[in-house]
Scaffold this motif. Structure first.
Motif, PDB file in Angstrom:
ATOM      1  N   PRO A  10     -12.381  55.293  34.959  1.00 19.63           N
ATOM      2  CA  PRO A  10     -11.757  55.385  33.627  1.00 19.63           C
ATOM      3  C   PRO A  10     -11.458  54.026  33.015  1.00 19.63           C
ATOM      4  O   PRO A  10     -11.488  53.868  31.791  1.00 19.63           O
ATOM      5  N   TYR A  11     -11.182  53.036  33.857  1.00 18.02           N
ATOM      6  CA  TYR A  11     -10.921  51.686  33.356  1.00 18.02           C
ATOM      7  C   TYR A  11     -12.197  51.065  32.802  1.00 18.02           C
ATOM      8  O   TYR A  11     -12.176  50.379  31.765  1.00 18.02           O
ATOM      9  N   THR A  14     -12.750  52.603  29.507  1.00 13.04           N
ATOM     10  CA  THR A  14     -11.785  52.059  28.547  1.00 13.04           C
ATOM     11  C   THR A  14     -12.243  50.707  28.009  1.00 13.04           C
ATOM     12  O   THR A  14     -12.221  50.460  26.795  1.00 13.04           O
ATOM     13  N   ALA A  66      -1.785  52.174  38.908  1.00 16.61           N
ATOM     14  CA  ALA A  66      -2.134  52.590  37.543  1.00 16.61           C
ATOM     15  C   ALA A  66      -0.993  52.346  36.562  1.00 16.61           C
ATOM     16  O   ALA A  66      -1.228  52.066  35.384  1.00 16.61           O
ATOM     17  N   GLU A  67       0.254  52.450  37.031  1.00 17.07           N
ATOM     18  CA  GLU A  67       1.397  52.294  36.134  1.00 17.07           C
ATOM     19  C   GLU A  67       1.887  50.857  36.029  1.00 17.07           C
ATOM     20  O   GLU A  67       2.371  50.435  34.981  1.00 17.07           O
ATOM     21  N   ALA A  73      -7.712  47.019  33.268  1.00 13.93           N
ATOM     22  CA  ALA A  73      -8.682  47.021  32.166  1.00 13.93           C
ATOM     23  C   ALA A  73      -8.243  45.953  31.178  1.00 13.93           C
ATOM     24  O   ALA A  73      -7.111  45.986  30.684  1.00 13.93           O
ATOM     25  N   GLU A 123      -1.710  52.025  25.833  1.00 18.07           N
ATOM     26  CA  GLU A 123      -2.087  53.248  26.560  1.00 18.07           C
ATOM     27  C   GLU A 123      -3.267  53.869  25.827  1.00 18.07           C
ATOM     28  O   GLU A 123      -3.152  54.261  24.661  1.00 18.07           O
ATOM     29  N   LYS A 133      -7.475  61.393  30.142  1.00 13.58           N
ATOM     30  CA  LYS A 133      -6.712  60.568  31.076  1.00 13.58           C
ATOM     31  C   LYS A 133      -6.218  59.349  30.321  1.00 13.58           C
ATOM     32  O   LYS A 133      -6.998  58.661  29.658  1.00 13.58           O
ATOM     33  N   LYS A 134      -4.925  59.079  30.397  1.00 20.12           N
ATOM     34  CA  LYS A 134      -4.358  57.918  29.711  1.00 20.12           C
ATOM     35  C   LYS A 134      -4.398  56.708  30.643  1.00 20.12           C
ATOM     36  O   LYS A 134      -3.900  56.761  31.764  1.00 20.12           O
ATOM     37  N   VAL A 135      -5.015  55.639  30.146  1.00 22.00           N
ATOM     38  CA  VAL A 135      -5.214  54.425  30.929  1.00 22.00           C
ATOM     39  C   VAL A 135      -4.453  53.273  30.275  1.00 22.00           C
ATOM     40  O   VAL A 135      -4.496  53.098  29.058  1.00 22.00           O
ATOM     41  N   ALA A 137      -4.148  49.460  29.448  1.00 24.76           N
ATOM     42  CA  ALA A 137      -5.070  48.330  29.308  1.00 24.76           C
ATOM     43  C   ALA A 137      -4.358  47.193  28.591  1.00 24.76           C
ATOM     44  O   ALA A 137      -3.301  47.382  27.976  1.00 24.76           O
TER      45      ALA A 137
END
Length: 217
Positions: A10-11, A14, A66-67, A73, A123, A133-135, A137
């Motif tokens: 996902p990154y 993104t 991830a958080e 990203a 986000e 999916k919220k990524v 960056a």
């Protein structure tokens, strides 16, 4: 972390999408014959080793990567002039395809090392086959001079493991001030620079038209 490929996918998406959208801003300015605040855009997904190293230094558990590792990203936007940075930030604030979480102004408030840049943490909603999916960056916005300094400082930080000798540290700080003075001088003559760049583009377009006219004969 067992499935790095799945975690980073996902990154990677993104970064690809953000690069396309940022380059789209640049294209729109060019189509309207205006000076673009964006000179060029780069992007990358942080290498696995760098993610682990940063998490270790900040005591971040792998379940919180991830958080809490906000620059997995990352995109960089390079600008010709300091004033362009604010224009790019305003464009980002007005968009509704992502949500800005934090802004870090290291231009008005440079780091002790001399580092200058403007960071926007956001986000970004990635659409996957399993849903949205919220990524998290990060977009770094800086001038070409700031980027040159940051690139050199980053390389030296690996050599010295972030423990710079006093002489190197002082030279880097002086170089940072010199780079910023260059940006200020360029800002003072930016109108003349814009006019010169527009003149060159007009000449290039006219040259293309002339060549097409000759080829039709």
């Amino acid at each position: 972390m067992e499935d790095w490929d799945g975690f980073l996918a996902p990154y990677q998406q993104t970064v690809a999408e953000l690069k396309m959208k940022l380059k789209g801003i640049r294209t729109q300015y060019k189509l309207e014959g205006k000076h673009s605040p964006i000179e060029f855009v780069t992007g990358r997904v942080k290498p696995i080793e760098s993610i682990i190293d940063k998490a270790s230094k900040k005591h971040i558990e792998d379940t919180r990567f991830a958080e809490e590792v906000t620059d997995i990203a990352g995109c960089r936007v390079m600008c010709q002039f300091v004033e362009d940075i604010g224009i790019v930030v305003d464009h980002l604030r007005k968009r509704n395809d992502f949500r800005i979480i934090e802004e870090r102004d290291y231009i008005s408030n440079k780091k002790p090392s001399g580092y200058r840049s403007y960071h926007v943490v956001l986000e970004y909603p990635v659409q996957t086959i399993n849903g949205e999916k919220k990524v998290i960056a990060e977009i770094q916005i800086r001038t070409l001079a700031m980027n040159f300094w940051a690139t050199i400082e980053h390389s030296l930080s690996y050599k010295y493991s972030d423990e710079f000798p006093i002489e190197i540290k002082e030279r880097l700080q002086r170089a940072s001030e010199a780079a910023f003075q260059l940006d200020e001088e360029m800002s003072h003559i930016r109108d003349e620079i814009h006019e010169a760049q527009l003149y060159i583009k007009k000449q290039q377009r006219q040259h293309i038209k002339d060549r097409k006219h000759v080829n039709k004969r």
